[in-house]
Design an enzyme around this catalytic site. Structure first.
Site, PDB file in Angstrom:
ATOM      1  N   LYS A  32      39.311  39.273  38.076  1.00  0.00           N
ATOM      2  CA  LYS A  32      40.612  39.939  38.075  1.00  0.00           C
ATOM      3  C   LYS A  32      41.007  40.217  39.503  1.00  0.00           C
ATOM      4  O   LYS A  32      40.142  40.345  40.381  1.00  0.00           O
ATOM      5  CB  LYS A  32      40.523  41.271  37.317  1.00  0.00           C
ATOM      6  CG  LYS A  32      41.864  41.740  36.791  1.00  0.00           C
ATOM      7  CD  LYS A  32      42.223  40.975  35.529  1.00  0.00           C
ATOM      8  CE  LYS A  32      43.447  41.529  34.862  1.00  0.00           C
ATOM      9  NZ  LYS A  32      43.507  41.069  33.466  1.00  0.00           N
TER      10      LYS A  32
HETATM   11  N1  GLU Z   1      45.961  38.782  32.380  1.00  0.00           N
HETATM   12  C1  GLU Z   1      45.662  38.211  31.092  1.00  0.00           C
HETATM   13  C2  GLU Z   1      44.492  38.919  30.458  1.00  0.00           C
HETATM   14  O1  GLU Z   1      44.218  40.058  30.736  1.00  0.00           O
HETATM   15  C3  GLU Z   1      45.539  36.704  31.145  1.00  0.00           C
HETATM   16  C4  GLU Z   1      44.412  36.180  31.982  1.00  0.00           C
HETATM   17  C5  GLU Z   1      44.429  34.645  32.119  1.00  0.00           C
HETATM   18  O2  GLU Z   1      45.202  33.993  31.443  1.00  0.00           O
HETATM   19  O3  GLU Z   1      43.637  34.159  32.934  1.00  0.00           O
HETATM   20  O4  GLU Z   1      43.835  38.389  29.587  1.00  0.00           O
END
Ligand code: GLU
Length: 419
Positions: A105
């Site tokens: 993240k």
């Molecule tokens: N931000 C989204 C999540 O928390 C998508 C992450 C992604 O598609 O890599 O799952």
């Protein structure tokens, strides 16, 4: 008040699963902390000619199952512990739906609504450059999260491509369609949430028609889930975003509300007025009389303070980390089912995986293909979680963690400790 540090919460959730799985202390110690953390401080030129420093992070929690995957968040409350928690949750999410990724993240401490488009682009391109040491289609693939959207992903893709001297579409997902994005990606998270509502209703023997739904958060996830659930026959009786909350016992006219989910700012609900809708407070929204509650905003919304007053029969977590462990215990005692974030909102990363595969193969699917494959994966994962929860007599979150943590532990054990 109990500890609301998201990383401590993520570790508590992991510890519960590790205890139940009887995980060896060695592997437990590996999985309990992120593998890599990068903090970057960088300057951005503002429109008034001044330069301001910003701080951002990229955290890679675990790389055992493949390249790492996870969104980038722009929000004033971003901090390293939040990014760590979100990265760990991505590891479990990808393992649970069995796509070949580890978890990561990123985040920048910024209120994107306070920046002009030019400032946002410069901030994004500089942040992308700072974390580019980690990124790559076979290494770390970001995506949108709170406060970012397809345009931000386009700037990141372009920045990495300019550095390399050729176009690298698979370095990021959630891109606009015209530069290699996948059909169905924008709606994917909300679609997954709506499918989870459908599956719980089916397993509880409840009719979808007339099911009363309350949605907290009217960004990409909340607005899409609300629209799809309304199409399925549910009645949306409450909505809120960061600006306003409404109770509409007779149901809400979503078409009047919903605009492009690709917009950058929240605030769409401000000033909304319709017959039969009452303006209420944000906290009151969560306690409205309803069948299904969908928290689709930020973390730590359902806590030990309000869990006892929630009237929904089940909760489907569109957001990451909306329910604290104390609240989980209270909800379980009260018989309120919770479809956990790592399952409920996995639709986004599942279609991100499809986008990445399509980009690597330069072969693109039609929307029906995307939606069918998404449904098969997320409904299959739900069935596994439901069956295990029944067999072990545990809440859905614990069942989901048991499956996910075991898969990640197994991958680490199979690979062994280097050197
Ligand atoms: N931000 C989204 C999540 O928390 C998508 C992450 C992604 O598609 O890599 O799952």
């Amino acid at each position: 008040m109990s500890d609301q540090n998201p990383f401590h919460i993520a570790q508590q959730q992991f510890d519960t699963a590790a205890d139940l799985l009887g995980l060896h202390p060695n592997i437990r110690a590996v999985l309990r902390v992120p593998q890599r953390e990068l903090t970057v401080n960088f300057p951005v030129k503002l429109d008034d000619g001044s330069t301001r420093m910003f701080t951002g992070y990229r955290v890679q929690h675990n790389l055992a199952r493949g390249p790492v995957k996870g969104g980038i968040r722009y929000h004033p409350d971003v901090d390293l512990d939040e990014v760590r928690a979100l990265a760990m949750w991505m590891t479990w999410k990808c393992a649970l739906v069995n796509i070949p990724y580890g978890g990561a993240k990123g985040g920048v401490i910024v209120d994107p609504k306070q920046l002009s488009m030019g400032e946002l682009e410069r901030l994004t391109r500089r942040f992308a450059t700072e974390i580019s040491v980690l990124l790559g289609p076979e290494r770390d693939i970001p995506a949108p999260d709170v406060g970012t959207n397809a345009q931000v992903m386009a700037w990141i893709m372009d920045t990495i491509s300019m550095h390399r001297g050729y176009t690298v579409p698979a370095v990021i997902t959630g891109k606009p369609i015209n530069i290699g994005g996948s059909l169905g990606r924008v709606e994917a998270t909300g679609r997954g949430v709506s499918l989870m509502v459908r599956e719980v209703a089916r397993h509880l023997g409840r009719d979808l028609a007339g099911l009363r739904v309350v949605v907290q958060g009217f960004g990409n996830v909340g607005s899409t889930a609300a629209a799809l659930l309304a199409q399925m026959g549910c009645q949306v009786v409450g909505v809120a975003d960061a600006t306003s909350a409404y109770s509409c016992p007779a149901g809400l006219d979503l078409d009047a509300l919903r605009t492009s989910s690709d917009r950058q700012t929240v605030g769409l609900l401000e000033g909304y007025s319709a017959p039969g809708c009452a303006h209420i407070t944000g906290p009151a929204l969560l306690e409205l009389d309803c069948d299904v509650l969908i928290p689709a905003a930020l973390g730590n919304q359902i806590t030990e303070h309000n869990a006892g007053r929630i009237k929904a029969q089940f909760i489907v977590e569109g957001a990451n980390g909306p329910t604290t462990p104390d609240a989980d215990r209270i909800l379980a005692e009260r018989g309120v089912l919770v479809v956990p974030d790592i399952l409920a909102n996995a639709g986004g990363v599942i279609v991100s995986y499809f986008e990445w595969v399509q980009g690597l193969q330069e072969f693109f699917w039609d929307e029906r293909d995307v939606n069918d494959k998404l449904e098969r994966i997320i409904v299959g994962a739900f069935a596994q979680v439901w069956t295990l929860a029944q067999a072990r007599q545990v809440p859905l979150r614990i069942a989901a963690y048991l499956l996910a943590v075991q898969r990640v532990a197994d991958a680490n054990i199979t690979r062994g400790v280097y050197p």
